[in-house]
Design an enzyme around this catalytic site. Structure first.
Site, PDB file in Angstrom:
ATOM      1  N   CYS A  59      42.702  -9.959 -14.916  1.00 20.03           N
ATOM      2  CA  CYS A  59      41.758  -9.553 -15.966  1.00 20.03           C
ATOM      3  C   CYS A  59      40.335  -9.594 -15.422  1.00 20.03           C
ATOM      4  O   CYS A  59      39.538  -8.680 -15.627  1.00 20.03           O
ATOM      5  CB  CYS A  59      41.811 -10.505 -17.156  1.00 20.03           C
ATOM      6  N   ASP A  96      10.163  25.778 -30.491  1.00 17.45           N
ATOM      7  CA  ASP A  96      10.922  24.662 -31.043  1.00 17.45           C
ATOM      8  C   ASP A  96      12.407  24.934 -31.108  1.00 17.45           C
ATOM      9  O   ASP A  96      13.210  24.024 -31.226  1.00 17.45           O
ATOM     10  CB  ASP A  96      10.421  24.354 -32.450  1.00 17.45           C
ATOM     11  N   ASP A 155       5.659  30.585 -30.292  1.00  9.13           N
ATOM     12  CA  ASP A 155       6.772  31.048 -31.109  1.00  9.13           C
ATOM     13  C   ASP A 155       6.270  31.028 -32.556  1.00  9.13           C
ATOM     14  O   ASP A 155       5.398  30.248 -32.896  1.00  9.13           O
ATOM     15  CB  ASP A 155       7.940  30.080 -30.905  1.00  9.13           C
ATOM     16  N   CYS A 209      44.388 -13.951 -16.920  1.00  6.80           N
ATOM     17  CA  CYS A 209      44.652 -14.232 -15.509  1.00  6.80           C
ATOM     18  C   CYS A 209      43.581 -13.626 -14.631  1.00  6.80           C
ATOM     19  O   CYS A 209      42.690 -12.927 -15.115  1.00  6.80           O
ATOM     20  CB  CYS A 209      46.007 -13.668 -15.098  1.00  6.80           C
ATOM     21  N   CYS A 234       0.842  -1.197   0.000  1.00  2.34           N
ATOM     22  CA  CYS A 234       0.000   0.000   0.000  1.00  2.34           C
ATOM     23  C   CYS A 234       0.878   1.247   0.000  1.00  2.34           C
ATOM     24  O   CYS A 234       2.095   1.168   0.059  1.00  2.34           O
ATOM     25  CB  CYS A 234      -0.932   0.022   1.198  1.00  2.34           C
TER      26      CYS A 234
END
Ligand SMILES: Nc1ncnc2c1ncn2[C@@H]1O[C@H](COP(=O)(O)OP(=O)(O)OP(=O)(O)O)[C@@H](O)[C@H]1O
Ligand SMILES: [Cu+]
Ligand SMILES: [Mg+2]
Length: 806
Positions: free
Chosen positions: A87, A699, A500, A84, A16
Site C-alpha cells: 500500500c 469576448d 468586437d 501492508c 545576479c
C-alpha cells in the site's frame, strides 16, 4: 508529437543575472528539456519539457550541482487505511506521479508521508483527492500547516543582520582612516585603532563571515567557467585585505603608526555592498506586493455543510460539490452556484464594478467577492487553484516572472562583461605600476580595486525584471492582466484596435424588443415555436429571445432537431415543423422570399437593434428583434483611443445597419459588418499585411481565432474562457478604458526599462574610465555601485504609483 509539460521551480541562491543565465543553460542541456526560462528578480525558473524523457528531480539535481537550491513546499500527512508495505508503495508512486510533486516518501511503519511540492502546480487537496481514489486517507499533520516560509523576508533579515554586524566592525576602521589625513589629524582617535593587529582583528570577520557569500558566489561562477559580480567583489576586497596583511607583517619591529594599511577599504566596501543588497531585497519585496494584495483577497476559512453538520474548515479543504454557507458581510470563499437564498454581491475586487450585483438561485458567485445582505447557500464548483482569483494570481505571477525580449540583451552583456572588466583592471594596474607612478604597488592596487568594484554589472541585471514586475503588478491592480513580459513590450507599439461589437462595445445582454408577424401566423404559436427552437442555442441572442418569450408567459416545448449555423443563425424542427431563424443570407440560402418585410426590418436595424428573420415550413413567418445596450463607458474610451492616435475599427457578425447605428453612437468610423466567425481572423491578417500593429478586443468564442492572430489579443474578463485562453491580455473589468490603460502602462513600462538600461550602462561606461584614471577611491566605487542598483530598483517602483483612468 510528444506531450509537453511545464513546471515552475523556485530557486534560491542566485546573486545576479549571470547566475540566471547559467541555470538556464544548465537546464536546457538536459535531454528532453525544450525550453528553460529563469527569472533572476522573481527567483523562478519555468521549464518546458517532455515528461517521457526528463523529470523534475533531474532539474533539481542540475540546479543543485550548479550551486543553487530549488526551494519547495513541504507537507506531512498521516495516512489511514494502509494494510501492508505494498500500500505504501502504491501511495508513494501515485503521489510522485502528480504534476508538481517533486518528491514523495511514504513511511509504512509511521503511517506517514512527506511530500515536497510546488504549490503553484498542485495543492494539498489534489493530493488528498488522488489518494482517496486509491482507497486511503491523508490527513495533513497539524504542525505543518501555515508554515509557508517567505524566503524573501528571510533574505532581508539575513542581509540586515550582516549589515549591522559589519558596520560595527567597520566604523573603527573608517575612523582610523579619516583621522589619518593631514587636514583631519585633529580628530581624536583611540591609539589602539591604529594598531595593525587590531585592524586585522576587526577586518577579518567582515572579510570572511560577511564577505563569505561573495567567495562562495565567485567560486560557483568560476567553476562553471563564467564570472559574475561576486568575482569582482571577491577579487577587489581580497586584494586590499591580503595586501594589508602583507604590509602588517613587513611593519613588525618598525613604528606601526607610520604604515598605511587598506583594511578599511575592504571592510567598508563589503559593508556598502551588503547595504545595497539589503535595499535591493527590500525593494524586490515591495514589487511583489500586487500579488500579496491578491492573495489577501482570499477567504481563509469556509463554513461547509457535510453529513448534516456545519463545519468551519480551512479553505484548502473545501472540495467541489460542498455546500458552503455565506453569511451577510462575509467573503464568498470559493467559486460556486447559488443553491439557496438571494443577496447583493460586491464584486468590485474582481470586476471593478462598484455597484453590488443582485444574485439568486442558479447564479454564479466568485470567490473573494463580498456577500452584502442575504444569507446564501452556495454549491462549490471551483476550488483551490481553479478559482477565478487563483487564475488571476497565476497569470500575474507568470507575467511578472517572464522576460521581455529587451532583457536578453542585458543578460548577454552582463555575461561577457565581467571578464572584460578583469582585463581592464589588470591593464590599469600595470599602467599605474610601470608608467604613471612606477614602483608604487599600493597606488596601482587601489586603482585596480576601484575598477573592479565600479564595473560591477548588477544594475544592468536588475534593470528589466524590476520594471516588468512593477509594471505588470500595477496593471493587475487595475484589472489588466498581461500574460507575459513580451506582451508588455509589444502593446506600446499598437496602432490599430479592433473591437468586437457584442459584449465588447455593448453589454452583451440583449433583450427582446419587437415581434413582427407575417403571413397570418398567430403570435402565441409563432413565439412558442421560435422559443423552443432557440432554447438549444447558447448564443446571447438566443438567450435574449428565450428569456423574452418566457416573460410573456408562454410555455416552451422541446425540439426534434437543432443545428446552429455559425454566422447565419439556426435550423430546427419543432412539432413537426421546420424552422429557420437568422440572417437575410440564411433565408437566401434556403430560397425563402422575405422581400416585403425588408423596409420594416431596416427600420429596426437603424435603431441599432438586431432583427432576425423567421421562416416556418419554408414560408416567411415574421421578424423578431432584440436590442443590446451600449456600455456607458464605451464612447469616452473610444475617444481616448482615437486621441492617442489609434485607429479604431468595429467588427461584428451582425448586419451592416445595426453595426453602423451602434458605431455612430460610440464614434467609430470604420465598421466591418456581417463578418463570419472565421472571417474575423482574416480581417486581422489583412490589416497586418498593411503593416499595422493590431490589437483585437473580444469576448466570444467566435473571437478566439482573431484574438490569437492579432499582435495583441485582449479578452474581456466577463466573456468566455476560450477567449481568455486565446488572448495575451485579459481585461477583468469590462470597461474599454482598460485598452487605453494597457497601452499607456506598456508605454510607461518600456520607458522605465529604457531609463534603467541607460542608467545602468552609463554608470559603468562613465565609472570605469574614471576609476582607471585614478579619480575614484575604492570605497567611493562601492558607494556608486550600491547606489546604481538601488536607484534602478527605485526607478522601477515609480511604476507602482502610476494612476490609470479605468
Ligand atoms: N441563435 C441564433 N438565432 C438567431 N439568429 C442567430 C443566432 N445566432 C446567430 N444568428 C444570426 O447570425 C448573425 C451573426 O452571428 P454572430 O455570432 O456571427 O455575430 P454576433 O453575435 O451578432 O455579433 P458579434 O460578432 O459582434 O459578437 C447574428 O447577428 C444573427 O442574425
Ligand atoms: Cu555589483
Ligand atoms: Mg457574438
Amino acid at each position: 508529437m510528444s506531450d509537453k509539460k511545464e513546471t515552475t521551480l523556485q530557486i534560491a541562491g542566485m546573486t545576479c543575472a549571470a547566475c540566471a543565465i547559467r541555470i538556464e543553460k544548465g537546464l536546457k542541456k538536459i535531454d528532453g528539456v525544450e525550453d528553460a526560462n529563469v527569472n533572476f528578480a522573481l527567483e523562478k525558473s519555468k521549464v518546458t519539457f517532455d515528461p517521457s524523457k526528463a523529470n523534475v528531480n533531474q532539474f533539481k539535481d542540475k540546479v543543485q550541482s550548479l550551486g543553487y537550491k530549488v526551494v519547495s513546499e513541504k507537507v506531512e500527512f498521516d495516512i489511514s487505511g494502509m494494510t501492508c508495505a505494498a500500500c505504501a508503495n502504491k501511495i508513494e508512486k501515485r503521489l510522485n506521479k502528480l504534476n508538481g510533486v517533486q518528491n514523495a516518501t511514504v513511511n509504512f511503519a509511521l503511517e506517514s508521508a512527506l511530500v515536497e511540492y510546488n504549490p503553484d502546480e498542485v495543492t494539498v487537496v489534489d493530493m488528498k483527492e488522488a489518494i482517496k481514489k486509491l482507497g486511503y486517507r491523508l490527513d495533513q499533520k497539524q504542525e505543518a500547516k501555515g508554515e509557508k516560509v517567505d524566503h524573501r523576508q528571510k533574505e532581508i533579515e539575513k542581509q540586515k543582520g550582516k549589515f549591522i554586524f559589519s558596520s560595527i566592525l567597520s566604523i573603527p576602521l573608517l575612523w582610523a582612516m579619516v583621522s589619518h589625513f593631514e587636514f583631519t589629524s585633529f580628530i581624536w582617535l583611540p591609539e589602539m585603532f591604529m594598531n595593525p593587529w587590531v585592524q586585522l582583528a576587526l577586518a577579518t570577520p567582515v572579510q570572511f563571515l560577511v564577505g563569505g557569500q561573495f567567495y562562495v558566489g565567485a567560486y560557483k561562477a568560476l567553476r562553471n567557467k563564467s564570472a559574475n559580480m561576486d568575482v569582482l567583489v571577491a577579487l577587489g576586497t581580497s586584494a586590499a585585505y591580503f595586501y594589508s596583511i602583507y604590509l602588517s607583517i613587513l611593519s613588525i619591529g618598525s613604528d606601526a603608526h607610520m604604515v598605511e594599511l587598506y583594511f578599511e577599504t575592504s571592510a567598508v566596501l563589503i559593508t556598502l555592498i551588503i547595504l545595497g543588497k539589503l535595499f535591493e531585497a527590500k525593494a524586490k519585496g515591495r514589487s511583489s506586493e500586487a500579488i500579496k494584495k491578491l492573495f489577501g483577497l482570499q477567504a481563509k476559512t469556509a463554513t461547509v455543510l457535510r453529513d448534516g453538520q456545519e463545519l468551519n474548515l480551512p479553505i484548502e479543504e473545501v472540495i467541489v460539490g460542498d455546500i458552503v454557507y455565506v453569511k451577510p458581510g462575509e467573503k464568498v470563499p470559493v467559486d460556486g452556484v447559488i443553491f439557496e437564498g438571494r443577496s447583493a454581491l460586491d464584486e468590485s475586487m474582481i470586476t471593478g464594478e462598484s455597484i453590488p450585483v443582485d444574485k439568486t438561485v442558479g447564479d454564479l458567485v466568485i470567490g473573494s467577492t463580498i456577500n452584502k445582505n442575504g444569507f446564501l447557500k452556495v454549491k462549490a464548483t471551483k476550488v483551490g487553484k481553479d478559482t477565478a482569483l487563483a487564475q488571476i494570481i497565476k497569470v500575474v505571477e507568470e507575467a511578472q516572472g517572464s522576460k521581455a525580449p529587451i532583457q536578453r540583451l542585458a543578460d548577454v552583456i552582463s555575461g561577457i562583461f565581467v571578464p572584460i572588466v578583469v582585463g581592464i583592471a589588470i591593464v590599469t594596474f600595470l599602467v599605474w605600476y610601470f608608467v604613471v607612478s612606477p614602483g608604487e604597488f599600493a597606488v596601482a592596487l587601489e586603482k585596480l580595486i576601484a575598477v573592479l568594484v565600479i564595473a560591477c554589472p548588477c544594475a544592468l541585471g536588475l534593470a528589466t525584471p524590476t520594471s516588468i514586475m512593477a509594471g505588470s503588478g500595477r496593471a493587475a491592480e487595475y484589472g489588466i492582466l498581461f500574460k507575459g513580459g513580451e506582451h508588455l513590450e509589444t502593446t506600446h507599439r499598437l496602432d490599430t484596435v479592433i473591437l468586437d461589437k457584442t459584449g465588447t462595445v455593448t453589454n452583451g445582454k440583449p433583450t427582446l424588443t419587437d415581434v413582427i408577424l407575417s403571413n397570418g401566423f398567430e403570435e402565441k404559436v409563432f413565439l412558442k415555436l421560435v422559443g423552443t427552437a432557440e432554447r438549444n442555442s447558447e448564443h446571447p441572442l438566443a438567450e435574449a429571445i428565450v428569456e423574452g418569450i418566457k416573460e410573456k408567459g408562454i410555455e416552451l416545448g422541446s425540439s426534434e432537431h437543432f443545428e446552429a449555423i455559425p454566422g447565419f443563425g439556426i435550423e430546427s424542427k419543432v412539432e413537426g415543423k421546420s424552422l429557420f431563424i437568422g440572417t437575410r443570407r440564411l433565408m437566401e440560402r434556403n430560397n425563402i422570399d422575405v422581400g416585403a418585410i425588408l423596409p420594416k426590418m431596416e427600420n429596426l436595424e437603424k435603431q441599432g437593434k438586431t432583427a432576425m428573420l423567421v421562416a416556418i415550413d419554408y414560408q416567411f413567418a415574421g421578424v423578431i428583434a432584440v436590442a443590446d445596450t451600449i456600455k456607458e463607458t464605451s464612447q469616452k474610451a473610444i475617444e481616448r483611443l482615437k486621441n492617442m492616435g489609434l485607429e479604431v475599427v468595429m467588427i461584428t457578425g451582425d448586419n451592416k445597419q445595426t453595426a453602423q447605428a451602434i458605431a455612430n453612437q460610440v464614434g467609430i468610423d470604420h465598421v466591418l459588418a456581417e463578418v463570419l466567425p472565421e472571417g474575423k481572423a482574416e480581417e486581422v491578417k489583412k490589416l497586418q499585411k498593411d503593416g499595422k500593429k493590431v490589437a483585437m478586443v473580444g469576448d466570444g468564442i467566435n473571437d478566439a481565432p482573431a484574438l490569437a492572430t492579432a499582435d495583441i489579443g485582449m479578452a474581456i474578463g466577463t466573456g468566455t474562457d476560450v477567449a481568455m485562453e486565446a488572448a495575451d491580455i485579459t481585461l477583468i473589468r469590462g470597461d474599454l478604458n482598460s485598452i487605453a490603460d494597457a497601452i499607456f502602462m506598456s508605454k510607461m513600462t518600456i520607458r522605465n526599462i529604457k531609463q534603467n538600461l541607460f542608467w545602468a550602462f552609463a554608470y559603468n561606461a562613465i565609472g570605469v574610465p574614471i576609476a582607471a584614471l585614478g579619480f575614484l577611491a575604492p570605497w567611493l566605487a562601492g558607494v556608486a555601485m550600491a547606489f546604481s542598483s538601488v536607484s534602478v530598483v527605485l526607478n522601477a517602483l515609480r511604476l507602482q504609483r502610476i494612476k490609470l483612468k479605468g
